[in-house]
Design a protein around this motif. Sequence first.
Motif, mmCIF file in Angstrom:
data_model
loop_
_atom_site.group_PDB
_atom_site.id
_atom_site.type_symbol
_atom_site.label_atom_id
_atom_site.label_comp_id
_atom_site.label_asym_id
_atom_site.label_seq_id
_atom_site.Cartn_x
_atom_site.Cartn_y
_atom_site.Cartn_z
ATOM 1 N N VAL A 42 -37.324 -63.576 -34.521
ATOM 2 C CA VAL A 42 -38.531 -63.181 -35.872
ATOM 3 C C VAL A 42 -39.831 -62.301 -35.044
ATOM 4 C CG1 VAL A 42 -40.051 -64.253 -37.311
ATOM 5 C CG2 VAL A 42 -37.674 -65.201 -37.134
ATOM 6 N N TRP A 45 -38.606 -58.726 -34.650
ATOM 7 C CA TRP A 45 -38.405 -58.178 -35.909
ATOM 8 C C TRP A 45 -39.920 -57.634 -36.551
ATOM 9 C CZ3 TRP A 45 -40.049 -59.338 -40.908
ATOM 10 C CH2 TRP A 45 -39.577 -58.609 -41.918
ATOM 11 N N CYS A 46 -41.150 -58.404 -36.253
ATOM 12 C CA CYS A 46 -42.259 -57.995 -36.602
ATOM 13 C C CYS A 46 -42.655 -56.627 -36.072
ATOM 14 C CB CYS A 46 -43.176 -59.138 -36.421
ATOM 15 S SG CYS A 46 -43.063 -60.661 -37.486
ATOM 16 N N TRP A 173 -31.471 -58.378 -34.644
ATOM 17 C CA TRP A 173 -30.636 -59.185 -35.842
ATOM 18 C C TRP A 173 -29.449 -60.183 -34.831
ATOM 19 C CZ3 TRP A 173 -31.858 -60.554 -40.429
ATOM 20 C CH2 TRP A 173 -32.791 -59.692 -40.855
ATOM 21 N N ILE A 176 -31.545 -63.170 -34.812
ATOM 22 C CA ILE A 176 -31.755 -64.055 -35.857
ATOM 23 C C ILE A 176 -30.754 -64.748 -36.374
ATOM 24 C CG2 ILE A 176 -32.705 -63.616 -38.192
ATOM 25 C CD1 ILE A 176 -34.603 -61.485 -37.190
#
Length: 291
Positions: A42, A45-46, A173, A176
């Motif tokens: 996460v 991903w930000c 991904w 995640i």
Amino acid sequence: MNIILALLTAALWGTTYGVTQYTLPDWPPLLLGAIRALPAGVILWCFRPKFPVRDHGLALLKLGAVNIALFFSLIFVMAHTLPSAISGVGMVSVPLFAMIFQFLVLKHKPTGPQILAGVLLLVLGLMLFNPASLTLNPVGLAAMFAAISCIILGSRMTQTLSGRLHWWDVLVWQLILGGALLALVSIGQWLIAPSGFVAVADGISGREFAGIAWIVLFNTVLAYGLYVFLMQRMSIVDFTFGGIANPITGIALGVLLIGEQYSHTQYMLMAGMIVSSLLPSLWQRFKRPAN
């Protein structure tokens, strides 16, 4: 430059065993894997918030299952059942299995120095892990060999997928999705056997918080970012031969944090395995000027 980054990646991964034993000795491996993967994914991903297209979803899920969910679980099983130094040194044998995989599956013939290094790793490893001289948990050993298989298969899957997706998306991904799988399994484990989560229910101490922060930010965010980046620029074998820093870090933290002690012969066998893993890289370095 690539080999330096590979050494840094391996050194960060080599801290996993000692840091886990020192800061999180009683935490469930599945939960630790979820904590390591999902927050890191996460966070990354930000920096580049983008969702994968549907056609790539299944491939990313498979990669996350092998490279993250299964591998992370096995790593924390090792951390709880094997000495830190043994875990680190044992993972040096990855190049041997990587060469066998590339020869049988990819039809890539290993070089003479790679074959020599692989044979030395096999012989020294058998001597080091000899039950007559060192008693080791069979569950930990099984987890170690399974983790080695995950590294090789996951590396190949990463290389294949990186040719179709940006390396950052592959990194984010798989963390995640793999972390989400581990979180779901951890919830199931908690519902079935809540006694395994006593250490978590007692609250998080400062030492445990520091261990979690290290595992998430350095073991995963930084190390896995370098790993996926390098998989586009190095072969699996070349990358794994840069893993010398993993056992060195594992041995150092095992001695400094856990107080592990071994005989002079065992230390010599560990050193021999580390030196053997360097032979192909050293051969290429000395051979290059002659060309």
